[in-house]
Write a protein that holds these residues in place. Structure first.
Motif, mmCIF file in Angstrom:
data_model
loop_
_atom_site.group_PDB
_atom_site.id
_atom_site.type_symbol
_atom_site.label_atom_id
_atom_site.label_comp_id
_atom_site.label_asym_id
_atom_site.label_seq_id
_atom_site.Cartn_x
_atom_site.Cartn_y
_atom_site.Cartn_z
ATOM 1 N N ALA A 1 -0.880 18.192 8.912
ATOM 2 C CA ALA A 1 -0.923 18.800 10.359
ATOM 3 C C ALA A 1 -2.148 18.253 10.843
ATOM 4 C CB ALA A 1 -1.000 20.318 10.367
ATOM 5 N N GLY A 2 -2.193 17.898 12.213
ATOM 6 C CA GLY A 2 -3.508 17.471 13.021
ATOM 7 C C GLY A 2 -3.840 16.317 12.703
ATOM 8 N N ILE A 3 -3.071 15.263 12.209
ATOM 9 C CA ILE A 3 -3.502 14.185 11.600
ATOM 10 C C ILE A 3 -3.858 13.136 12.662
ATOM 11 C CG2 ILE A 3 -1.084 13.257 11.472
ATOM 12 C CD1 ILE A 3 -2.160 11.366 9.001
ATOM 13 N N GLY B 1 3.884 6.428 1.348
ATOM 14 C CA GLY B 1 4.506 7.903 1.218
ATOM 15 C C GLY B 1 3.696 8.936 1.675
ATOM 16 N N THR B 2 2.411 8.689 1.566
ATOM 17 C CA THR B 2 1.470 9.874 2.110
ATOM 18 C C THR B 2 0.188 9.346 3.011
ATOM 19 O OG1 THR B 2 0.415 9.969 0.066
ATOM 20 C CG2 THR B 2 2.295 11.404 0.133
ATOM 21 N N LEU B 3 -0.270 10.164 3.572
ATOM 22 C CA LEU B 3 -1.378 10.081 4.463
ATOM 23 C C LEU B 3 -2.485 11.041 4.299
ATOM 24 C CD1 LEU B 3 0.009 8.346 7.775
ATOM 25 C CD2 LEU B 3 -1.051 6.976 5.905
ATOM 26 N N PRO B 4 -3.578 10.726 4.013
ATOM 27 C CA PRO B 4 -4.964 11.720 3.741
ATOM 28 C C PRO B 4 -4.730 12.345 5.176
ATOM 29 C CG PRO B 4 -5.755 9.644 3.028
ATOM 30 C CD PRO B 4 -4.189 9.331 3.862
ATOM 31 N N PRO B 5 -5.144 13.673 5.189
ATOM 32 C CA PRO B 5 -5.109 14.483 6.369
ATOM 33 C C PRO B 5 -6.126 13.942 7.469
ATOM 34 C CG PRO B 5 -5.019 16.328 4.712
ATOM 35 C CD PRO B 5 -5.106 14.699 3.971
ATOM 36 N N LEU C 1 0.787 -1.104 0.144
ATOM 37 C CA LEU C 1 0.071 -0.044 -0.009
ATOM 38 C C LEU C 1 0.796 1.170 -0.024
ATOM 39 C CD1 LEU C 1 -2.597 -1.213 2.732
ATOM 40 C CD2 LEU C 1 -2.955 -1.063 0.007
ATOM 41 N N ALA C 2 1.002 1.645 -1.069
ATOM 42 C CA ALA C 2 1.608 3.213 -1.210
ATOM 43 C C ALA C 2 0.942 4.452 -0.671
ATOM 44 C CB ALA C 2 2.163 3.277 -2.662
ATOM 45 N N SER C 3 -0.430 4.288 -0.719
ATOM 46 C CA SER C 3 -1.072 5.463 -0.100
ATOM 47 C C SER C 3 -2.624 4.909 0.393
ATOM 48 C CB SER C 3 -1.561 6.436 -1.110
ATOM 49 O OG SER C 3 -2.252 5.646 -2.188
ATOM 50 N N LEU C 4 -3.202 5.474 1.314
ATOM 51 C CA LEU C 4 -4.512 5.161 1.505
ATOM 52 C C LEU C 4 -5.650 6.116 1.149
ATOM 53 C CD1 LEU C 4 -4.161 4.517 5.841
ATOM 54 C CD2 LEU C 4 -4.184 2.961 3.815
ATOM 55 N N PRO C 5 -6.640 5.582 0.578
ATOM 56 C CA PRO C 5 -7.679 6.395 -0.251
ATOM 57 C C PRO C 5 -8.479 7.338 1.039
ATOM 58 C CG PRO C 5 -8.504 4.332 -0.102
ATOM 59 C CD PRO C 5 -7.132 4.093 0.268
ATOM 60 N N PRO C 6 -9.017 8.503 0.799
ATOM 61 C CA PRO C 6 -9.906 9.197 1.736
ATOM 62 C C PRO C 6 -10.872 8.047 1.970
ATOM 63 C CG PRO C 6 -9.381 10.622 -0.091
ATOM 64 C CD PRO C 6 -8.641 9.357 -0.635
ATOM 65 N N GLY C 7 -11.269 8.011 3.357
ATOM 66 C CA GLY C 7 -12.393 7.194 3.741
ATOM 67 C C GLY C 7 -12.125 5.738 4.036
ATOM 68 N N ALA C 8 -10.674 5.483 3.687
ATOM 69 C CA ALA C 8 -10.268 4.181 3.862
ATOM 70 C C ALA C 8 -10.709 3.330 4.983
ATOM 71 C CB ALA C 8 -8.725 3.848 3.626
#
Length: 396
Positions: free
Chosen positions: A295-297, A267-271, A242-249
């Motif tokens: 920020a604030g995750i 590599g990244t995470l949704p806020p 998993l290179a990323s998570l979709p919003p609402g995963a």
């Protein structure tokens, strides 16, 4: 991190394969008492000849000394007793770990509540394999050679609570496999070849508490794939792709307490990645490729007790608010930290309990390079202005 191995399910919760390989049925490794002790062959050497005798469990000789056993019988004795994989009448539990077993045992009594057929050569199940087992609650089929499952295989066992398919060869599952198992609480699919998670699998699992799909080849998660799993408390997605998570995963997972995303290359995470799971207590994000945390995750995670961010590429840190009670267990080792105002002030304010402190080092500024982050933070010089939130210019 050091605390990870002690994160167990809540009391009374079954402890699945991902925690202890030789679990499931305590003391089942002991040979059942209905199997008689094996016979043994003794060899007596005398000048010019040797004699063999068959000795029973009490030590009595069952064949006159000096009589030679036929070669075929000797060969059979050398193989040892037959594997104990025959069902017992009225038994409630059945275990078979015979490596040569290639077909599922038949003739299991309808009183059976738990089956463990593991470490065998089993490669196929029939749609009727579990017919006649209306009381079955646990089915352990780990470390076999299963590459596919019939869609109807679980229909005869509507009371099933635990299904363990660890370390098989499954690349996909039928869409309706779990349509009749709405009492299922623990599902372990670790160590297979799954490439996708299908939303249809989870439509009929409102009581599922434990889902382990670690060590597969998942490259993405469908949005809201876990939405029906309103009772889920532990989700293990570690060691996938998993290179990323979709919003609402994580939508719908309001009861989730443990989430493991270790070793995915994220590599990244949704806020708002973790906002749908405010009950999280244990969050594992180590061994990924995170460079920046939004920020604030972690702000929604007011019950968080363990956070592992080790071995990413982070220079700045985000933390949840300081929890009441015990300090947050935090592992941030193996990152190139910038030991300046934002990081040092945050650590002083939240006061987490740092794991692997000796491997948690400053990369910048030059005056702190190579020093332990904890030591620099405890020294009290955060590098911040005395008033306001302004940061003094970083050291050259």
């Amino acid at each position: 991190m050091g605390t990870r191995g002690h994160q167990h399910p809540a009391p009374g919760c079954w402890h699945p394969a991902s925690w202890q390989r030789r679990r499931r049925f305590p003391n089942w490794h002991v040979r059942p008492s209905h199997h008689p002790p094996p016979l043994r062959v003794t060899v007596t050497e005398q000048p010019g000849r040797s004699s063999r005798s068959l000795v029973g469990p009490s030590g009595s000789t069952m064949m006159p000394p000096g009589r030679i056993l036929p070669p075929l019988l000797l060969a059979l004795l050398a193989l040892g007793p037959a594997a104990p994989c025959s069902p017992r009448p009225n038994a409630t539990r059945f275990v078979c770990t015979e490596p040569t077993l290639s077909t599922f045992p038949t003739g299991l009594p309808p009183t059976t509540v738990a089956i463990s057929v593991e470490f065998t050569a089993l490669a196929t199940l029939l749609p009727t394999t579990l017919a006649g087992l209306p009381r079955l609650r646990e089915l352990h089929l780990s470390s076999n050679h299963l590459a596919a499952l019939p869609e109807a295989v679980l229909r005869p066992v509507p009371t099933l609570r635990v299904l363990d398919l660890t370390e098989n060869l499954l690349a996909d599952l039928p869409a309706g496999l779990f349509a009749g198992t709405n009492h299922l609480q623990h599902l372990v699919l670790r160590g297979n070849r799954l490439r996708v998670l299908r939303p249809a699998w989870f439509q009929h699992l409102p009581r599922l508490q434990w889902l382990d799909v670690a060590a597969n080849t998942l490259a993405e998660l469908p949005p809201e794939v876990f939405l029906p799993l309103r009772s889920l408390r532990s989700l293990d997605l570690s060691r996938n792709r998993l290179a990323s998570l979709p919003p609402g995963a994580l939508a719908g997972l309001r009861a989730l307490q443990r989430l493991d995303l270790e070793g995915n290359g994220l590599g990244t995470l949704p806020p708002a990645a973790f906002a749908p799971a405010p009950a999280l207590r244990f969050l594992f994000l180590q061994d990924n490729a995170l460079q920046v945390l939004p920020a604030g995750i972690f702000v929604p995670l007011r019950h968080l007790r363990v956070l592992d961010l080790a071995r990413n590429h982070l220079r700045a840190l985000e933390l949840p608010p300081r929890p009441p009670g015990p300090a947050l267990d935090l592992d941030i080792s193996g990152n190139p930290w910038a030991c300046e105002c934002p990081l040092l002030a945050l650590l002083q304010r939240v006061a987490p309990r740092l794991s692997a402190a000796r491997d948690t080092l400053c990369a910048t500024p030059p005056r702190h390079q190579g020093q332990e982050v904890a030591a620099v933070s405890q020294a009290g010089d955060t590098g911040c202005e005395p008033k306001g939130d302004r940061q003094r210019p970083p050291d050259p």
